[in-house]
Design a protein around this motif. Structure first.
Motif, PDB file in Angstrom:
ATOM      1  N   LEU A  48       0.810  -1.219   0.000  1.00  0.00           N
ATOM      2  CA  LEU A  48       0.000   0.000   0.000  1.00  0.00           C
ATOM      3  C   LEU A  48       0.845   1.270   0.000  1.00  0.00           C
ATOM      4  CD1 LEU A  48      -2.851  -0.849   2.537  1.00  0.00           C
ATOM      5  CD2 LEU A  48      -3.050  -0.610   0.065  1.00  0.00           C
ATOM      6  N   ALA A  49       2.129   1.113   0.299  1.00  0.00           N
ATOM      7  CA  ALA A  49       2.988   2.297   0.403  1.00  0.00           C
ATOM      8  C   ALA A  49       2.987   3.106  -0.884  1.00  0.00           C
ATOM      9  CB  ALA A  49       4.412   1.884   0.770  1.00  0.00           C
ATOM     10  N   SER A  50       2.934   2.422  -2.018  1.00  0.00           N
ATOM     11  CA  SER A  50       2.983   3.122  -3.308  1.00  0.00           C
ATOM     12  C   SER A  50       1.695   3.866  -3.627  1.00  0.00           C
ATOM     13  CB  SER A  50       3.269   2.118  -4.429  1.00  0.00           C
ATOM     14  OG  SER A  50       2.245   1.128  -4.476  1.00  0.00           O
ATOM     15  N   THR A  51       0.603   3.555  -2.917  1.00  0.00           N
ATOM     16  CA  THR A  51      -0.676   4.203  -3.202  1.00  0.00           C
ATOM     17  C   THR A  51      -0.822   5.538  -2.503  1.00  0.00           C
ATOM     18  OG1 THR A  51      -1.839   3.217  -1.321  1.00  0.00           O
ATOM     19  CG2 THR A  51      -1.726   1.924  -3.363  1.00  0.00           C
ATOM     20  N   GLY A  52      -0.001   5.787  -1.490  1.00  0.00           N
ATOM     21  CA  GLY A  52      -0.118   7.033  -0.732  1.00  0.00           C
ATOM     22  C   GLY A  52      -1.052   6.921   0.454  1.00  0.00           C
ATOM     23  N   PHE A  53      -1.680   5.746   0.640  1.00  0.00           N
ATOM     24  CA  PHE A  53      -2.606   5.573   1.739  1.00  0.00           C
ATOM     25  C   PHE A  53      -1.946   5.005   2.991  1.00  0.00           C
ATOM     26  CE2 PHE A  53      -5.877   5.139  -1.762  1.00  0.00           C
ATOM     27  CZ  PHE A  53      -6.366   6.420  -1.568  1.00  0.00           C
ATOM     28  N   SER A  54      -0.690   4.646   2.894  1.00  0.00           N
ATOM     29  CA  SER A  54      -0.017   4.082   4.059  1.00  0.00           C
ATOM     30  C   SER A  54       1.456   4.431   4.013  1.00  0.00           C
ATOM     31  CB  SER A  54      -0.207   2.566   4.089  1.00  0.00           C
ATOM     32  OG  SER A  54       0.397   2.022   5.229  1.00  0.00           O
ATOM     33  N   VAL A  55       2.014   4.692   5.152  1.00  0.00           N
ATOM     34  CA  VAL A  55       3.434   5.010   5.224  1.00  0.00           C
ATOM     35  C   VAL A  55       4.065   4.231   6.370  1.00  0.00           C
ATOM     36  CG1 VAL A  55       3.221   7.329   4.263  1.00  0.00           C
ATOM     37  CG2 VAL A  55       2.945   6.999   6.694  1.00  0.00           C
ATOM     38  N   PRO A  56       5.363   3.968   6.296  1.00  0.00           N
ATOM     39  CA  PRO A  56       6.006   3.214   7.374  1.00  0.00           C
ATOM     40  C   PRO A  56       6.188   4.060   8.619  1.00  0.00           C
ATOM     41  CG  PRO A  56       7.608   3.852   5.695  1.00  0.00           C
ATOM     42  CD  PRO A  56       6.271   4.231   5.168  1.00  0.00           C
ATOM     43  N   VAL A  57       5.778   3.525   9.741  1.00  0.00           N
ATOM     44  CA  VAL A  57       5.982   4.184  11.027  1.00  0.00           C
ATOM     45  C   VAL A  57       6.651   3.171  11.950  1.00  0.00           C
ATOM     46  CG1 VAL A  57       4.898   5.315  12.989  1.00  0.00           C
ATOM     47  CG2 VAL A  57       3.932   5.608  10.717  1.00  0.00           C
ATOM     48  N   LYS A  58       7.940   3.367  12.165  1.00  0.00           N
ATOM     49  CA  LYS A  58       8.724   2.456  12.998  1.00  0.00           C
ATOM     50  C   LYS A  58       8.567   0.997  12.531  1.00  0.00           C
ATOM     51  CE  LYS A  58       8.538   5.450  17.062  1.00  0.00           C
ATOM     52  NZ  LYS A  58       8.131   5.579  18.479  1.00  0.00           N
ATOM     53  N   GLY A  59       8.601   0.821  11.211  1.00  0.00           N
ATOM     54  CA  GLY A  59       8.541  -0.521  10.662  1.00  0.00           C
ATOM     55  C   GLY A  59       7.150  -1.090  10.502  1.00  0.00           C
ATOM     56  N   VAL A  60       6.128  -0.340  10.952  1.00  0.00           N
ATOM     57  CA  VAL A  60       4.752  -0.818  10.871  1.00  0.00           C
ATOM     58  C   VAL A  60       3.972   0.073   9.925  1.00  0.00           C
ATOM     59  CG1 VAL A  60       2.626  -1.232  12.160  1.00  0.00           C
ATOM     60  CG2 VAL A  60       4.836  -1.708  13.217  1.00  0.00           C
ATOM     61  N   TYR A  61       3.158  -0.535   9.081  1.00  0.00           N
ATOM     62  CA  TYR A  61       2.350   0.248   8.152  1.00  0.00           C
ATOM     63  C   TYR A  61       0.999   0.570   8.789  1.00  0.00           C
ATOM     64  CZ  TYR A  61       5.735  -0.308   4.479  1.00  0.00           C
ATOM     65  OH  TYR A  61       6.889  -0.226   3.742  1.00  0.00           O
ATOM     66  N   GLU A  62       0.587   1.795   8.593  1.00  0.00           N
ATOM     67  CA  GLU A  62      -0.638   2.271   9.223  1.00  0.00           C
ATOM     68  C   GLU A  62      -1.379   3.198   8.270  1.00  0.00           C
ATOM     69  OE1 GLU A  62      -1.970   4.689  13.295  1.00  0.00           O
ATOM     70  OE2 GLU A  62       0.133   4.229  12.898  1.00  0.00           O
ATOM     71  N   ILE A  63      -2.704   3.102   8.269  1.00  0.00           N
ATOM     72  CA  ILE A  63      -3.508   3.999   7.447  1.00  0.00           C
ATOM     73  C   ILE A  63      -3.610   5.342   8.154  1.00  0.00           C
ATOM     74  CG2 ILE A  63      -5.783   4.390   6.426  1.00  0.00           C
ATOM     75  CD1 ILE A  63      -6.169   1.356   6.405  1.00  0.00           C
ATOM     76  N   PRO A  64      -3.252   6.450   7.508  1.00  0.00           N
ATOM     77  CA  PRO A  64      -3.399   7.771   8.134  1.00  0.00           C
ATOM     78  C   PRO A  64      -4.819   7.966   8.637  1.00  0.00           C
ATOM     79  CG  PRO A  64      -2.163   7.961   6.099  1.00  0.00           C
ATOM     80  CD  PRO A  64      -2.664   6.546   6.159  1.00  0.00           C
TER      81      PRO A  64
END
Length: 552
Positions: A471-487
């Motif tokens: 999902l990182a490439s979609t802009g809906f999720s970014v890495p936060v301390k190694g964990v992906y989370e939906i803003p």
């Protein structure tokens, strides 16, 4: 603080309390009518409504939390304020006419009129818990923390003092709250501008400039990355303010839910006629445009000074950098007298906000719970007395709960926004479809309330147990301390769509089975505005658009 500061603060207290007593006795209703007490029916002018809206909204989470976010994130956090200006226009044009035409005085009453008593009672209890456990406690906690750090007084003493001051104002009813809020906002803006002036002047003198204009230019130069409204996915703060979602996504849901479906906000306008109420919201929108100058810019200035080695120790808490200390640190640098004024401004924001929340708690409990469950034949005087007792009880509960309130490392403002986002999508979907789609059923509303909350929890925690790196490439999720989370702003938008779709399916299904929903009185003529309001609204929207364009 020194003696002169306490004298300035004492003058503020005497002026507010004295004016409150004057308003109370001047406008006291001989009948003791409950709607007059809770809503100040027909008594508030447009400028009192607008000022009271801002006073109820701006509190420690803005002064302390938003300044902290300005320090950490930058001007992007101002989107909450500038989007609110546009949102207030939408609420004034489309929401207020529906409330006033259908003689709606509380949010649970709207749900009862539009859906049924079950939906209304569930939400009445829910709102009471939300206002007491989240709103009152967080404002009291953050406010006492700020006041204690500035004055040097004991935290518990500050908390009790703020609560008592707020009770004094609140017991006078909405009339006293509305008119004393005008003074509160005056102190809030004047003291806030004084702090902004000091912050920019400090930056200017620290880097060899001359005056606050030089200070602003230096801040803009030294912290250029803090002057972008739209954050890119690679920004470490993208999780809090995800790019264009602040313009076209969940931010609208958050704002419209807060300003249009919130008892302690809409209550200021529900006792007025439509024209007065609309002008009051327009005035509040104008004041909203000024707020980032008062609460965000000082935080960015503090960041510039901190990066250059100034008050590095003062910004630390528990061995770690704490952005929420930015505003209190700046206040402590104010000269004698001005410190007292800014201290009064902060106190005014906290007290006015506490009073607004407590009054709304009393209104919902008295009119939507006590009168319906415990005493259906309660007299107007008894309802008012029940409301006053509720105010005191709710504030005592807040005092007990507040010291145990935990605010995570996101900072006070972001913390409150994110966790309010668990419920706002369902509430807004329930109100929006209830306003403008006659086929919406009661069971659909219950689905939005319960289903929206559960879906928010799922989208909050489920990604932490899944591999969502794609999902990182979609802009809906970014890495936060190694964990992906939906803003969380995106999460709010997704849940809102989920609620609307679910409500549509349930309503269509029940319509086919013969369920006939209750409707509201709505016609297109309700949404027409006077020329003066339309011109003012266009100016506010134009300024908002220009600000986003300049600081894109």
């Amino acid at each position: 603080m020194e003696t002169k500061d306490y004298i300035v603060f004492l003058c503020y207290f005497v002026i507010v309390a004295g004016y409150g007593l004057y308003i109370y006795y001047k406008k006291k209703s001989a009948s003791g009518d409950s709607k007059d007490y809770f809503l100040a029916e027909g008594s508030l002018t447009w400028w009192a409504i607008g000022a009271s809206l801002i006073a109820s909204n701006i509190s420690a989470e803005q002064f302390i939390g938003m300044s902290g976010s300005g320090f950490d994130i930058g001007l992007a956090i101002a989107t909450y304020e500038w989007m609110a200006a546009a949102t207030l226009i939408v609420v004034a044009v489309f929401f207020l006419p529906v409330y006033l035409k259908n003689k709606i005085f509380t949010m649970p009453q709207f749900l009862n009129v539009r859906y049924n008593g079950t939906v209304s009672m569930i939400m009445a209890v829910f709102w009471l818990l939300l206002y007491i456990v989240v709103n009152l406690t967080s404002i009291l906690f953050l406010g006492a923390l700020a006041v204690s750090s500035i004055s040097g007084l004991d935290f518990q003493f500050c908390m009790i003092g703020l609560a008592v001051f707020a009770i004094i104002i609140t017991l006078g009813g909405m009339k006293v709250i509305g008119y004393t809020d005008v003074i509160q906002v005056f102190f809030l803006i004047l003291g806030g501008l004084a702090t902004t002036y000091l912050a920019l002047d400090l930056v200017s003198s620290h880097f060899g400039g001359s005056g606050i204009l030089d200070g602003f230019n230096i801040v803009h130069e030294k912290a250029n990355d803090h002057f972008h409204m739209i954050l890119k996915p690679d920004n470490e703060n993208y999780i809090d303010l995800p790019g264009l979602s602040v313009l076209i996504g969940g931010m609208w849901v958050i704002n419209l839910s807060y300003w249009g479906c919130n008892q302690y906000i809409t209550q200021r306008a529900l006792g007025a006629d439509l024209s007065t109420a609309r002008n009051g919201l327009l005035f509040a929108a104008v004041l909203k445009l000024l707020m980032p100058l008062i609460v965000v810019l000082p935080g960015i200035a503090a960041f510039v000074l901190y990066k250059d080695g100034k008050f590095t120790q003062e910004m630390m808490a528990g061995g770690e950098l704490n952005p929420d200390r930015a505003y209190p640190v700046l206040l402590n640098l104010l000269p004698t007298g001005l410190k007292g004024l800014s201290f009064a401004a902060l106190t005014a924001a906290v007290v006015a906000s506490l009073a607004g929340k407590a009054n709304s708690v009393a209104t919902i409990f008295s009119l939507d719970i006590y009168q319906k469950i415990f005493d259906k034949n309660a007299s107007e005087k008894k309802l008012v007395n029940v409301g006053k007792i509720t105010i005191i009880v709710s504030m005592v509960l807040a005092i007990i709960i507040a010291p145990h309130l935990g605010i995570d490392k996101k900072g006070g403002f972001q913390y409150i926004q994110e966790y309010t986002g668990f419920v706002s999508p369902g509430i807004f979907a329930m109100f929006l479809l209830g306003f403008f789609w006659k086929k919406t059923t009661s069971n659909a509303a219950l689905f939005a309330t319960i289903g929206g909350f559960l879906m928010s929890i799922v989208l909050k925690f489920l990604p932490k147990f899944m591999d969502l790196s794609f999902l990182a490439s979609t802009g809906f999720s970014v890495p936060v301390k190694g964990v992906y989370e939906i803003p969380f702003i995106d999460r709010v938008g997704f849940v809102f769509l989920f609620c609307v779709i679910g409500m549509y399916i349930i309503s269509i299904y029940e319509n086919k089975r013969g369920v006939v929903p209750k409707g509201l009185e709505v016609d297109t003529t309700m949404f027409k505005t006077k020329t003066s309001f339309a011109v003012g609204a266009l100016i506010v929207l134009g300024i908002t658009a220009a600000l986003y364009t300049i600081f894109w």
